[in-house]
Design a protein around this motif. Structure first.
Motif, short mmCIF file in Angstrom:
data_model
loop_
_atom_site.label_atom_id
_atom_site.label_comp_id
_atom_site.label_asym_id
_atom_site.label_seq_id
_atom_site.Cartn_x
_atom_site.Cartn_y
_atom_site.Cartn_z
N ASP A 167 0.83 -1.20 0.00
CA ASP A 167 0.00 0.00 0.00
C ASP A 167 0.87 1.26 0.00
O ASP A 167 1.57 1.54 0.96
CB ASP A 167 -0.91 -0.01 1.23
N SER A 218 12.32 3.13 7.10
CA SER A 218 11.62 2.79 8.33
C SER A 218 10.24 2.18 8.11
O SER A 218 9.69 1.57 9.02
CB SER A 218 11.51 4.03 9.24
N VAL A 219 9.68 2.34 6.93
CA VAL A 219 8.34 1.79 6.71
C VAL A 219 8.33 0.75 5.58
O VAL A 219 7.89 -0.38 5.78
CB VAL A 219 7.32 2.91 6.43
N GLU A 268 3.38 7.32 1.95
CA GLU A 268 2.89 8.70 2.00
C GLU A 268 2.62 9.13 3.44
O GLU A 268 2.93 10.25 3.83
CB GLU A 268 1.63 8.83 1.16
N ALA A 269 2.05 8.21 4.22
CA ALA A 269 1.77 8.53 5.62
C ALA A 269 3.07 8.86 6.35
O ALA A 269 3.13 9.80 7.13
CB ALA A 269 1.04 7.37 6.29
N ALA A 270 4.11 8.07 6.08
CA ALA A 270 5.39 8.31 6.74
C ALA A 270 5.94 9.69 6.37
O ALA A 270 6.42 10.43 7.22
CB ALA A 270 6.39 7.22 6.36
N GLN A 271 5.84 10.03 5.08
CA GLN A 271 6.32 11.34 4.64
C GLN A 271 5.47 12.45 5.24
O GLN A 271 5.96 13.49 5.65
CB GLN A 271 6.28 11.44 3.11
N ASP A 272 4.17 12.19 5.28
CA ASP A 272 3.25 13.18 5.84
C ASP A 272 3.60 13.46 7.31
O ASP A 272 3.43 14.57 7.80
CB ASP A 272 1.83 12.64 5.72
N ALA A 301 0.06 4.20 0.31
CA ALA A 301 -0.35 5.17 1.32
C ALA A 301 0.54 5.08 2.57
O ALA A 301 0.71 6.07 3.28
CB ALA A 301 -1.81 4.97 1.71
N LEU A 302 1.13 3.90 2.82
CA LEU A 302 1.99 3.77 4.00
C LEU A 302 3.21 4.68 3.87
O LEU A 302 3.61 5.35 4.82
CB LEU A 302 2.45 2.32 4.17
N ASN A 310 8.63 -3.82 5.80
CA ASN A 310 7.47 -4.56 5.32
C ASN A 310 7.76 -5.45 4.13
O ASN A 310 7.11 -6.48 3.94
CB ASN A 310 6.33 -3.60 5.00
#
Lengths: 268, 397
Positions: A158, A178-179, A163-167, A160-161, A183
């Motif tokens: 995904d 790290s993400v 993107e979430a980390a960058q966000d 989005a994972l 995974n």
């Protein structure tokens, strides 16, 4: 209601497994043969294993193979993972289809052709053939396999994972480390193991790329077999089988333990 | 229809809740010429290939606002939000946050945080590690991180789940972790992409109120993207209704619902009956319209009504129409006779579809405020439908 497999299933299973494993079982059995004659059973013995320890040539070959395998698998994993990332995350850059096609091509390319091509290259560049050329050649061979394994994992991952980390303030590089990497790590590890195994048993490309002083184990075995199969060779092969089997068993146990651990936590 | 949460909050919280209501109805910085917006979209355009996802959008969002972007899927609302978060580049226009142009600032340097539709929780980290992730990136020291994580866990009531992995949580719990993670860094603005889309109806309604409370409690500006008009109306201070990359109308929920800008907005928010009519005459404060199809005459308020001769649409909401088996008294202005064509019973409401002579279907909603009705309206009954002059809205486009 009948339970368990039917007669038909049982028979096909037996035949299938016999087809796959009979040669290997035979090889392992003969390695414990006390007789020097390969096809005559002379009682149980482990003397060929002891004899191995004094066969310096074979030990050297094993050592070369191990070093080539570890080094080429590691380099191929790094490069293959980078290629997979470029394919999966680079967007639709110009030549995307060509690039992905070219990554997959070596998988179906005859090894003889690849070996010959590498040999021509090394000669043209005036590289002294030996340990480094074998390692290079094996990196070339296995890189595609790693890229395929990692790429198939990345496209189901995904986005989005990341993107979430960058966000949340992570730079793209940090977000990856790290993400994404934790995974996709099982896929990267699987790619490494695949690369290592491919390198371990490759004969064709090694024959082309190798030179004096860098004889790999498969090359050694092959050249000895040409002079006749000895129980010593059977013993070497049995050890190789044992190493691979142990690796596979540890791997699957670790996987099982991990999922059991997750299930336990879920119940807690 | 929305219900308040089933468990009443404790007394002090109940007091605060009343307060929120009072603050909310007087909160209107967009009417204040001196107020500075927190976010400004100025002529923002985004194209994907030959598709224009967002077309020349200009929009101001004020500090402390709960703003909703509402529209069907593919209307560009998510793209607009992603441009603010930094995940999409702009083809034209600019976005400023607190006066600063965001152009060129990558996502990790923008002081906004986003709650993703899929929640995007890191599967290999526990709940507390997920919440701590952003704080670690900010280089906070361990003690401060631990304190902030504990505070966030208490905020979303997940203290007992701190050491769980995301796949050991229910949908509602995941949603709260995503929320806690997104607000942990105290962003100037929280972006919520369809935050309640994956929850079931009951939980969604409860969470709507929780989000509203949380927003006031944190004093944060919220921008929510949703396709669910009820969700937008319940939570938002203002709603921007979008269509094909453009903003069609911006206003308070009651403005967009009761005074829609055009037929699209009227039909997108709730149900509406639309009659194509011609303006016969205007006698202030009333306008006389004639339906094009049925020749029925309507008398409505003449707000924004063009001069006689123009073609306009009369929009009347189903719940603002009355239905009866007996003809209404002679002084009732707008009366239509018809036959029941279909009945939809939802428990709290009954929707009647009435067929008018000529085949036009009209939808009338009636609240079931009695358990037993003496003579219920049934299929094929002859009925009268009527509405007050102030119930209809005249639309020109």
């Amino acid at each position: 209601m009948r339970r368990g497999p039917s007669w038909f299933n049982l028979v096909s299973l037996t035949v299938g497994f016999a087809f796959l494993y009979l040669p290997i079982v035979l090889l392992v059995a003969w390695s414990f043969n006390a007789s020097r004659l390969v096809t005559v059973w002379g009682g149980f013995s482990t003397k060929w294993y002891v004899a191995l320890l004094s066969d310096q040539q074979l030990l050297d070959a094993a050592w070369v193979t191990l070093r080539v395998g570890l080094l080429s698998a590691t380099v191929a994993t790094v490069l293959g993972t980078l290629a997979a990332i470029a394919l999966a995350r680079g967007g639709r850059f110009r030549g995307h289809t060509l690039f992905s096609g070219m990554i997959y091509a070596p998988l179906v390319m005859p090894e003889v052709i690849m070996g010959l091509a590498l040999l021509l290259l090394f000669v043209a560049l005036r590289f002294d053939r030996g340990f480094w050329t074998v390692t290079l050649a094996h990196t070339t061979l296995t890189l595609s396999y790693v890229a395929v394994v990692v790429h198939s994992r990345l496209i189901t991952f995904d986005r989005a994972l990341e993107e979430a980390a960058q966000d949340l303030g992570a730079t793209p590089a940090r977000a990856f480390m790290s993400v994404t990497l934790p995974n996709i790590f099982p896929a990267v590890l699987a790619g490494w193991m695949l690369a290592f195994t491919l390198s371990l048993d490759d004969l064709v490309i090694a024959s082309f790329a190798s030179g004096p002083g860098a004889t790999t184990l498969p090359m050694r075995i092959y050249s000895q077999v040409r002079l006749g199969v000895t129980p010593e060779i059977n013993a070497v092969c049995t050890i190789l089988i044992a190493i691979v089997a142990t690796g596979v068993i540890i791997w699957s146990l670790a996987m099982k333990w991990r999922s059991a651990g997750a299930a336990r936590q879920a119940l807690a | 229809m929305s219900r308040p949460p089933t468990v009443k909050p404790p007394r002090s919280e109940a007091g605060r809740r009343l307060n929120i209501g009072a603050v909310r109805s007087s909160f209107a910085p967009w009417n204040d010429p001196d107020a500075t917006p927190l976010v400004r979209f100025e002529g923002v355009t985004k194209r994907f290939g030959d598709q224009t996802a967002v077309r020349d959008v200009s929009l101001d969002i004020y500090p402390g606002e709960f703003f909703a972007l509402l529209g069907p899927s593919g209307c560009g609302k998510t793209t607009l939000m992603r441009m603010l978060a930094g995940f999409e580049s702009l083809d034209a226009g600019r976005i400023t946050l607190a006066g600063e142009d965001l152009a060129g600032a990558p996502p990790h340097r923008r002081p906004v945080n986003m709650m993703f539709q899929s929640y995007a929780l890191f599967p290999h980290m526990t709940v507390e590690q997920n919440i701590a992730f952003g704080l670690k990136q900010d280089g906070m020291d361990r003690k401060a991180i631990d304190a902030r994580v504990a505070e966030m866990l208490a905020l979303v009531k997940l203290e007992a789940f701190a050491r769980r992995k995301p796949d050991q949580l229910s949908g509602g719990q995941k949603q709260r972790v995503a929320l806690a993670r997104a607000v942990a860094r105290k962003p100037t603005m929280l972006l919520l992409d369809e935050p309640l889309g994956a929850l079931d109806k009951k939980l969604r309604e409860e969470t709507q109120f929780e989000l509203m409370d949380l927003q006031v409690q944190l004093g944060m500006t919220f921008l929510i993207v949703t396709h669910d008009q009820e969700e937008a109306m319940v939570m938002a201070d203002r709603i921007a209704v979008m269509r094909e990359g453009e903003i069609v109308q911006i206003g308070r929920p009651e403005e967009v619902y009761e005074s829609p800008a055009n037929r699209y907005v009227a039909a997108f928010l709730g149900d509406v009956n639309l009659f194509e009519t011609t303006v016969e005459a205007i006698a202030h404060p009333m306008a006389h319209l004639t339906a094009t199809e049925t020749d029925a005459g309507f008398y409505v308020l003449d707000d924004d009504c063009p001069a006689a001769g123009a073609t306009v649409w009369l929009a009347v909401r189903p719940e603002k129409m009355r239905i009866s088996l007996d003809p209404p008294s002679a002084d009732v202005k707008n009366v239509l006779a018809g036959e029941i064509w279909d009945i939809g019973y939802t428990g709290d409401w009954t929707n009647y579809i009435v067929e008018l002579p000529g085949g036009t279907l009209v939808r009338v909603a009636r609240a079931n405020d009695r358990r037993v009705v003496e003579r219920p309206i049934d299929w094929d009954d002859k009925v009268w439908v009527s509405f007050d002059p102030d119930a209809g809205v005249v639309l020109t486009s």
